[in-house]
Design a protein around this motif. Sequence first.
Motif, PDB file in Angstrom:
ATOM      1  N   ALA A  76       0.747  -1.192   0.066  1.00 12.46           N
ATOM      2  CA  ALA A  76      -0.168  -0.347   0.132  1.00 12.46           C
ATOM      3  C   ALA A  76       0.836   0.640  -0.019  1.00 12.46           C
ATOM      4  N   LEU A  77       1.871   1.027   1.211  1.00  8.62           N
ATOM      5  CA  LEU A  77       3.253   2.728   0.939  1.00  8.62           C
ATOM      6  C   LEU A  77       3.178   2.871  -0.910  1.00  8.62           C
ATOM      7  N   THR A  78       4.048   1.802  -1.813  1.00  5.53           N
ATOM      8  CA  THR A  78       4.565   1.973  -2.121  1.00  5.53           C
ATOM      9  C   THR A  78       3.495   2.603  -3.610  1.00  5.53           C
ATOM     10  N   LYS A  79       1.926   1.558  -3.535  1.00  4.93           N
ATOM     11  CA  LYS A  79       1.039   2.838  -4.295  1.00  4.93           C
ATOM     12  C   LYS A  79       0.514   4.319  -3.897  1.00  4.93           C
ATOM     13  N   VAL A  80       1.022   4.398  -2.450  1.00  5.28           N
ATOM     14  CA  VAL A  80       0.025   5.585  -2.310  1.00  5.28           C
ATOM     15  C   VAL A  80       1.747   6.990  -2.634  1.00  5.28           C
ATOM     16  N   CYS A  81       2.730   6.206  -2.231  1.00  5.90           N
ATOM     17  CA  CYS A  81       4.086   6.769  -2.747  1.00  5.90           C
ATOM     18  C   CYS A  81       4.318   7.152  -4.481  1.00  5.90           C
ATOM     19  N   THR A  82       3.665   5.816  -4.906  1.00  4.36           N
ATOM     20  CA  THR A  82       4.226   6.723  -6.193  1.00  4.36           C
ATOM     21  C   THR A  82       3.516   6.937  -7.203  1.00  4.36           C
ATOM     22  N   GLU A  83       1.790   7.017  -6.536  1.00  2.32           N
ATOM     23  CA  GLU A  83       1.199   8.173  -7.338  1.00  2.32           C
ATOM     24  C   GLU A  83       1.105   9.185  -7.394  1.00  2.32           C
ATOM     25  N   ALA A  84       1.845  10.070  -5.417  1.00  2.00           N
ATOM     26  CA  ALA A  84       1.587  11.254  -5.191  1.00  2.00           C
ATOM     27  C   ALA A  84       3.032  12.311  -5.899  1.00  2.00           C
ATOM     28  N   SER A  85       4.406  11.155  -6.060  1.00  2.00           N
ATOM     29  CA  SER A  85       5.063  11.803  -6.080  1.00  2.00           C
ATOM     30  C   SER A  85       5.785  10.777  -7.003  1.00  2.00           C
ATOM     31  N   GLY A  86       5.347   9.729  -7.816  1.00  2.00           N
ATOM     32  CA  GLY A  86       6.477   9.285  -8.393  1.00  2.00           C
ATOM     33  C   GLY A  86       6.757   8.043  -8.248  1.00  2.00           C
ATOM     34  N   PRO A  87       7.361   7.092  -9.116  1.00  2.00           N
ATOM     35  CA  PRO A  87       7.961   5.188  -9.194  1.00  2.00           C
ATOM     36  C   PRO A  87       9.799   5.788  -8.429  1.00  2.00           C
ATOM     37  N   THR A  88      10.330   7.551  -8.757  1.00  2.00           N
ATOM     38  CA  THR A  88      11.633   6.951  -7.632  1.00  2.00           C
ATOM     39  C   THR A  88      10.998   7.964  -6.547  1.00  2.00           C
ATOM     40  N   ASP A  89      10.431   8.150  -5.943  1.00  2.00           N
ATOM     41  CA  ASP A  89      10.063   7.885  -4.790  1.00  2.00           C
ATOM     42  C   ASP A  89      11.130   8.249  -4.041  1.00  2.00           C
ATOM     43  N   PRO A  90      11.593   8.760  -2.868  1.00  2.25           N
ATOM     44  CA  PRO A  90      12.408   7.641  -1.980  1.00  2.25           C
ATOM     45  C   PRO A  90      11.751   6.646  -0.953  1.00  2.25           C
ATOM     46  N   THR A  91      10.656   7.117  -0.194  1.00  4.89           N
ATOM     47  CA  THR A  91       9.920   6.355   0.789  1.00  4.89           C
ATOM     48  C   THR A  91       8.845   5.466  -0.332  1.00  4.89           C
TER      49      THR A  91
END
Length: 437
Positions: free
Chosen positions: A385-400
Motif C-alpha cells: 500500500a505504501l508503494t502505491k500511495v507514494c508512487t501515485e503522489a510523487s512518482g515511481p522514484t520517490d525515496p519512500t
Amino acid sequence: MGLPWGHQELQGETVEDRYQLVRLIGSGGMGTVYEAEDLMLRRRVAVKLMHGSVSSDENTGERFLREAMAMARTSHPNVVALHDAGVFRHTSYLVMELLDGLDLGVLVNTQGALPPGVIRVVVESICSGLVAVHQTGVLHRDLKPHNVRVTAAGLVVLQDFGLARLVEASMITAAGSVLGTPQYLAPEVVRGERPTQRTDLYGVGVILYHMLTGRPPLERTDNLAGLFFRLVNQGVPPLADSRPDLPADLVALSDRLTALRAEDRPASAAEVLEHLTRPTDPDRMTLGTLVRISALKRPPDGRADPFDFPSRTAVVPRRSTSLSYSYARHPLAVRVPSSTSSTATLSPATRLRLASTADAPTRLREAVALAQRGDHSEAAYILDALTKVCTEASGPTDPTALAAQFWHAVCLSKLGAAPQALHLFAQVTDRTSEEGN
C-alpha cells in the motif's frame, strides 16, 4: 590435516563456555568459520577456528595473534569488528561480528560487470576502511573480491585479515613460501620486497578491474612460475588500451592502482578518495538490491542462508526521510498472502487512510518493525500500500516508495515467493538507476 574433530561434532559445541557453534558458514586456507551464539551477550557472532595443522605451527600461531591485534586496533564501519580471541582445544579462534550478504567475488560472478555508480560505492568504501587500517600501522596484505563483504543494505566491509601484519613487526614468512592468493599478489611481493600501503592499493586496483570487466585481470593457473614471471615483468594489462567503452575515470584509476612499479601508484587510500567521483545515494541502494537479487539467483549449496542472520544497522539512502533498519533472523510461521497486491482493489481514499504521504515514513518504520519480528505477511500488505500511495503522489522514484518496494521484496523472499521478490528487486534497481541519471 583439518581440525582435531569433525564438523558434525562441532554442531552444538560451546567454545570457552560462551560461544555455542550453530552451523558452518565457510572454510578457507587458514581456518573454518561458524555462525555461533554468544551465550553471555545473547547475540549471533562469527567464530573463526584455525585449522589444526595451522594452529600447531608456531609461526602461523604468531601470525594469527597478529591478526587479532590488527583487527582489534581498528574500529570503522568498513572493517569487520573483532569481539574476542583465544585458544580452544589447542585451536586458535577469533570471534567477529556476523554479517549478512555476499562476498564481492560472488556478487560479480553472479551479476557480471557492475554499474559504474555501484563500483564507486565499493571503491570508496574499501579505501575508507583502508585509511583507518593504515593509520593504525596495519596492512591487509590479501585484498581480493572474496575478502570484501557486501550486505543487503549496501554496506561494504573488509574482512579476513588472515594475512594482515603490523607494519613494524618483522617478516616471519619462511624462505620460499608465498602468502596470499597468487593471481592477486602485487609484483613487489612476488619479488620478495617488503609490502607497503601501495601493496594494498594494488589489491584495490585488481578488485576495481574485476568489477569493471566481470573477470579478474589474471586467471587462476597451476603454472605459478609463468604467473609470477608475468606479474614481475608485465603486470596487469592496462584497460585503457583495450576497453574504451568503460568509464574513463575508473579505467584510469584501475591502471594507476595496478601499475607494475609501486611508486607509480597513488601514495595512499586517502589520495584515491580525493580523486574518486563520489557515488550517490541511489548507487548505494542499487548495490544492496543487487546483493539481494544475487542471493535469490544462487543455487542452494547446503550452507547457511546469507540473510538468515543479523546485520549491522544501516540507513536507507533517501532525500526526504531516513529509516534505520537491520536484518534479523526469524522462523517462518506465515504463509504467502493469497494476493501480494491485496490493496490494489482498495480506493485511493481507503489506501490513504492506511498510508498517506504525510505519515508514510512512520508507517514505513512500522512495517519494517513487523518484518523484523517475522510478521512478513502483514508487513508485505502495508508495504504494498505504501508503494502505491507514494508512487501515485510523487512518482515511481520517490525515496519512500522505493524503500517500501525494496522491503516488500524482502518480505516476499522470506515468504518463499522468490519470483515475485526478484521482479520487485529488479524494478527497484531500474528506478534507482533512472533517479541517478
